[in-house]
Design a protein around this motif. Structure first.
Motif, PDB file in Angstrom:
ATOM      1  N   VAL A  28      44.814  40.725  40.614  1.00  0.00           N
ATOM      2  CA  VAL A  28      43.398  41.037  40.427  1.00  0.00           C
ATOM      3  C   VAL A  28      42.539  39.837  40.809  1.00  0.00           C
ATOM      4  O   VAL A  28      41.524  39.968  41.516  1.00  0.00           O
ATOM      5  CB  VAL A  28      43.121  41.459  38.971  1.00  0.00           C
ATOM      6  CG1 VAL A  28      41.621  41.607  38.730  1.00  0.00           C
ATOM      7  CG2 VAL A  28      43.842  42.762  38.655  1.00  0.00           C
ATOM      8  N   LEU A  29      42.920  38.663  40.349  1.00  0.00           N
ATOM      9  CA  LEU A  29      42.166  37.446  40.660  1.00  0.00           C
ATOM     10  C   LEU A  29      42.189  37.149  42.158  1.00  0.00           C
ATOM     11  O   LEU A  29      41.190  36.695  42.721  1.00  0.00           O
ATOM     12  CB  LEU A  29      42.749  36.266  39.881  1.00  0.00           C
ATOM     13  CG  LEU A  29      42.614  36.322  38.357  1.00  0.00           C
ATOM     14  CD1 LEU A  29      43.351  35.150  37.705  1.00  0.00           C
ATOM     15  CD2 LEU A  29      41.144  36.305  37.948  1.00  0.00           C
ATOM     16  N   LYS A  30      43.325  37.427  42.785  1.00  0.00           N
ATOM     17  CA  LYS A  30      43.446  37.181  44.232  1.00  0.00           C
ATOM     18  C   LYS A  30      42.515  38.107  45.011  1.00  0.00           C
ATOM     19  O   LYS A  30      41.818  37.671  45.946  1.00  0.00           O
ATOM     20  CB  LYS A  30      44.899  37.396  44.666  1.00  0.00           C
ATOM     21  CG  LYS A  30      45.182  36.997  46.102  1.00  0.00           C
ATOM     22  CD  LYS A  30      45.125  35.495  46.267  1.00  0.00           C
ATOM     23  CE  LYS A  30      45.587  35.065  47.645  1.00  0.00           C
ATOM     24  NZ  LYS A  30      45.513  33.601  47.830  1.00  0.00           N
ATOM     25  N   ARG A  31      42.506  39.388  44.624  1.00  0.00           N
ATOM     26  CA  ARG A  31      41.637  40.341  45.322  1.00  0.00           C
ATOM     27  C   ARG A  31      40.165  40.011  45.089  1.00  0.00           C
ATOM     28  O   ARG A  31      39.338  40.203  45.976  1.00  0.00           O
ATOM     29  CB  ARG A  31      41.939  41.774  44.853  1.00  0.00           C
ATOM     30  CG  ARG A  31      43.295  42.304  45.296  1.00  0.00           C
ATOM     31  CD  ARG A  31      43.343  43.820  45.143  1.00  0.00           C
ATOM     32  NE  ARG A  31      43.136  44.211  43.751  1.00  0.00           N
ATOM     33  CZ  ARG A  31      44.105  44.384  42.868  1.00  0.00           C
ATOM     34  NH1 ARG A  31      45.368  44.192  43.239  1.00  0.00           N
ATOM     35  NH2 ARG A  31      43.852  44.748  41.625  1.00  0.00           N
ATOM     36  N   ALA A  32      39.855  39.511  43.896  1.00  0.00           N
ATOM     37  CA  ALA A  32      38.478  39.169  43.569  1.00  0.00           C
ATOM     38  C   ALA A  32      38.083  37.804  44.133  1.00  0.00           C
ATOM     39  O   ALA A  32      36.922  37.401  44.010  1.00  0.00           O
ATOM     40  CB  ALA A  32      38.275  39.173  42.056  1.00  0.00           C
TER      41      ALA A  32
END
Length: 207
Positions: A28-32
């Motif tokens: 999630v953090l990577k996509r964000a």
């Protein structure tokens, strides 16, 4: 025994679920594109997992390996003897007789896991570069620990067992962490500066 086995199984399941949740949060953090939180949570999580899962498996082999390599230096200088199977160094000179045990702290396993955890979430390196730097880092920290043990042993050999506290708590740690700081500088600080200047990582750019 059955109760302990059930508890161990439950702990393993909880650990597996936590790891899955950790990986999901990282995706999630990577996509964000929240790079800071990705690096922070990724490094902290990997370090924690390594301590829980790998530390019990690697502690004794690291103790034996450090005792064995340190023992080679002891044999060359004829100042102490290594019983690496038990992780012991035996120092005997005159009236001074002392056994040093390579314990959890002396292995440098915490520092090694911390270095690798930071490295594998550090954005300045590509995958193959992280493998190469990991190998160099592990060897460097291993040899730094060997040097620390050797210096501690030499101080005890020449100045007696009363010098153990100063040798272990101050001199040995100063040597180890000085080498660690140099490693961190070249791996993290200098490489980041070089990449910002030239736009790519090259080993021959760092002299």
């Amino acid at each position: 025994m059955e109760e302990k086995e059930r508890q161990r199984t439950m702990i393993n399941w909880i650990l597996a679920l936590v790891i899955i949740l950790w990986i999901y949060i990282l995706t999630v953090l990577k996509r964000a594109r929240l790079d800071f939180w990705f690096f922070t949570l990724g490094s902290a999580g990997l370090f924690t997992i390594a301590i829980i899962v790998l530390q019990p498996l690697l502690l004794m082999p690291m103790q034996n390996a450090i005792a064995a390599v340190s023992g080679l230096l002891g044999n060359l200088t004829n100042t102490y003897t290594s019983y690496f199977e038990k992780g012991l160094l035996f120092i005997s000179h005159g009236t001074t007789q002392m056994a040093l045990y390579i314990d959890f702290e002396c292995t440098g396993i915490i520092e090694t896991f911390a270095f690798l955890s930071l490295l594998w979430f550090f954005p300045a390196y590509q995958f193959y570069e992280k493998i190469a730097v990991s190998v160099v880092g592990i060897i460097s920290m291993f040899m730094a620990n060997v040097l620390r043990i050797f210096i501690i042993s030499q101080i005890i050999y020449w100045f007696g067992s009363n010098s153990y506290f100063v040798a272990h708590s101050f001199v040995g740690r100063l040597v180890f962490y000085a080498i660690t700081l140099v490693l961190y500088f070249y791996v993290f600080t200098r490489s980041q500066v070089v990449r910002q200047k030239v736009g790519a990582f090259r080993y021959d750019d760092i002299k």
